[in-house]
Scaffold this motif. Structure first.
Motif, PDB file in Angstrom:
ATOM      1  N   LYS A 155     -30.333  77.970 -97.219  1.00 22.82           N
ATOM      2  CA  LYS A 155     -28.977  77.714 -96.766  1.00 22.82           C
ATOM      3  C   LYS A 155     -28.170  77.188 -97.947  1.00 22.82           C
ATOM      4  O   LYS A 155     -28.713  76.737 -98.958  1.00 22.82           O
ATOM      5  N   GLN A 156     -26.870  77.251 -97.828  1.00 20.97           N
ATOM      6  CA  GLN A 156     -26.014  76.737 -98.880  1.00 20.97           C
ATOM      7  C   GLN A 156     -26.156  75.213 -98.952  1.00 20.97           C
ATOM      8  O   GLN A 156     -26.126  74.521 -97.931  1.00 20.97           O
ATOM      9  N   VAL A 157     -26.320  74.701-100.154  1.00 22.93           N
ATOM     10  CA  VAL A 157     -26.509  73.269-100.341  1.00 22.93           C
ATOM     11  C   VAL A 157     -25.267  72.678-100.991  1.00 22.93           C
ATOM     12  O   VAL A 157     -24.811  73.156-102.033  1.00 22.93           O
ATOM     13  N   THR A 158     -24.708  71.664-100.373  1.00 23.43           N
ATOM     14  CA  THR A 158     -23.509  71.019-100.899  1.00 23.43           C
ATOM     15  C   THR A 158     -23.884  70.055-102.029  1.00 23.43           C
ATOM     16  O   THR A 158     -25.047  69.688-102.204  1.00 23.43           O
ATOM     17  N   ASP A 159     -22.878  69.639-102.785  1.00 21.37           N
ATOM     18  CA  ASP A 159     -23.122  68.681-103.869  1.00 21.37           C
ATOM     19  C   ASP A 159     -23.662  67.359-103.323  1.00 21.37           C
ATOM     20  O   ASP A 159     -24.506  66.709-103.953  1.00 21.37           O
ATOM     21  N   THR A 160     -23.192  66.969-102.154  1.00 26.18           N
ATOM     22  CA  THR A 160     -23.673  65.730-101.527  1.00 26.18           C
ATOM     23  C   THR A 160     -25.158  65.845-101.195  1.00 26.18           C
ATOM     24  O   THR A 160     -25.937  64.909-101.441  1.00 26.18           O
ATOM     25  N   GLU A 161     -25.551  66.988-100.649  1.00 24.55           N
ATOM     26  CA  GLU A 161     -26.954  67.195-100.312  1.00 24.55           C
ATOM     27  C   GLU A 161     -27.834  67.228-101.557  1.00 24.55           C
ATOM     28  O   GLU A 161     -28.964  66.740-101.553  1.00 24.55           O
ATOM     29  N   LYS A 162     -27.304  67.798-102.641  1.00 24.03           N
ATOM     30  CA  LYS A 162     -28.048  67.813-103.897  1.00 24.03           C
ATOM     31  C   LYS A 162     -28.274  66.393-104.402  1.00 24.03           C
ATOM     32  O   LYS A 162     -29.353  66.054-104.888  1.00 24.03           O
TER      33      LYS A 162
END
Length: 208
Positions: free
Chosen positions: A74-81
Motif C-alpha cells: 500500500k502507499q506509505v505516507t511520510d508520517t508512516e515512514k
C-alpha cells in the motif's frame, strides 16, 4: 506398474510446476519487512535475524513477472515512514543478527548500510553471508564482537570503524594481505579469525 507410476509422477510434476509458477501463498509477503505486515503481535526484540533490505520497485516486479506480490502493498505516507523508523529503534540495539540478507540490488545494499549507520550502541553484530565488499564508511563505536564471515572483503581497510573491537571473525572472505592489521593495535582486540582467506598462505602470517 511402471507405466502407471510414471503417469502419476508426470501428473504430480505438472501440478507442482503449475503451483510454482503461480507462486506460494506466502509470496505476497516476501518483499515486506516485519513491521509492514498487518495484524501481528511480533516485537522487534523477538526477531533473531530481521530482514532490513527493501523489495524491488513495482516496475521491477512487473518486469520479473512477480506482480502478484503487490497485493499486500500500500502507499506509505511520510508520517508512516517516520513511525516505522521509530519502531525499528536501531539506535538502542545492543545485540543484532543481520546475516543472510540476500542483498541482490544496489538500493538494497544502500538501505542495509543506512541501517548499519544507526547502530551506535550495538556491541555484538553478525553480518554473515551478505556479499559485503566495503563498509569503511560505517562506524560502530561500541562494537566488541563482529562476525563478517562469508563475505567479499579483500582488505582490513574495507571493514567498519570498530575502536572497541575485542573479537573479530573474517573467515571465508578474500583477504589477500595482512596490510592494515596494525590499525588494530590501538583497539582491545583479543581474537581474530582468518581461516579460509588467501592470507593464510602468506609466510609467517601467524606472527602478526
Amino acid at each position: 506398474i511402471i507405466m502407471v507410476s510414471s503417469a502419476r509422477n508426470t501428473g504430480s510434476s505438472s501440478k507442482c510446476q503449475a503451483a510454482l509458477h503461480q507462486g506460494l501463498p506466502s509470496d505476497s509477503f516476501k518483499y515486506l519487512g516485519w513491521c509492514d505486515i498487518e495484524e501481528h503481535e511480533v516485537q522487534g526484540n523477538q526477531l533473531h535475524c530481521p530482514r532490513v533490505r527493501e523489495g524491488p520497485s513495482e516496475e521491477e516486479l512487473f518486469f520479473r513477472g512477480e506482480e502478484h506480490t503487490l497485493k499486500k502493498r500500500k502507499q506509505v505516507t511520510d508520517t508512516e515512514k517516520w513511525q516505522k523508523k521509530l519502531q525499528e529503534n536501531w539506535e538502542n540495539c545492543a545485540e543484532l543478527n543481520l546475516s543472510f540478507q540476500d542483498l541482490g540490488d544496489h538500493y538494497q545494499v544502500e538501505k542495509f548500510k543506512r541501517t548499519l549507520q544507526r547502530l551506535i550502541r550495538v556491541e555484538k553484530l553478525w553480518l554473515v553471508d551478505n556479499s559485503l565488499t566495503d563498509l569503511s564508511a560505517i562506524r560502530l563505536p561500541r562494537c566488541r564482537e563482529l562476525n563478517v564471515n562469508k563475505n567479499h572483503f579483500t582488505s582490513f581497510k574495507q571493514l567498519p570503524k570498530i575502536p572497541q573491537i575485542q573479537h573479530l571473525s573474517l573467515a571465508e572472505n578474500n583477504i589477500m594481505t595482512l596490510s592494515g592489521l596494525t590499525d588494530f593495535r590501538h583497539t582491545p582486540l583479543e581474537s581474530l579469525i582468518l581461516k579460509r582467506n588467501p592470507c593464510e598462505f602468506q609466510e609467517g602470517y601467524r606472527q602478526w
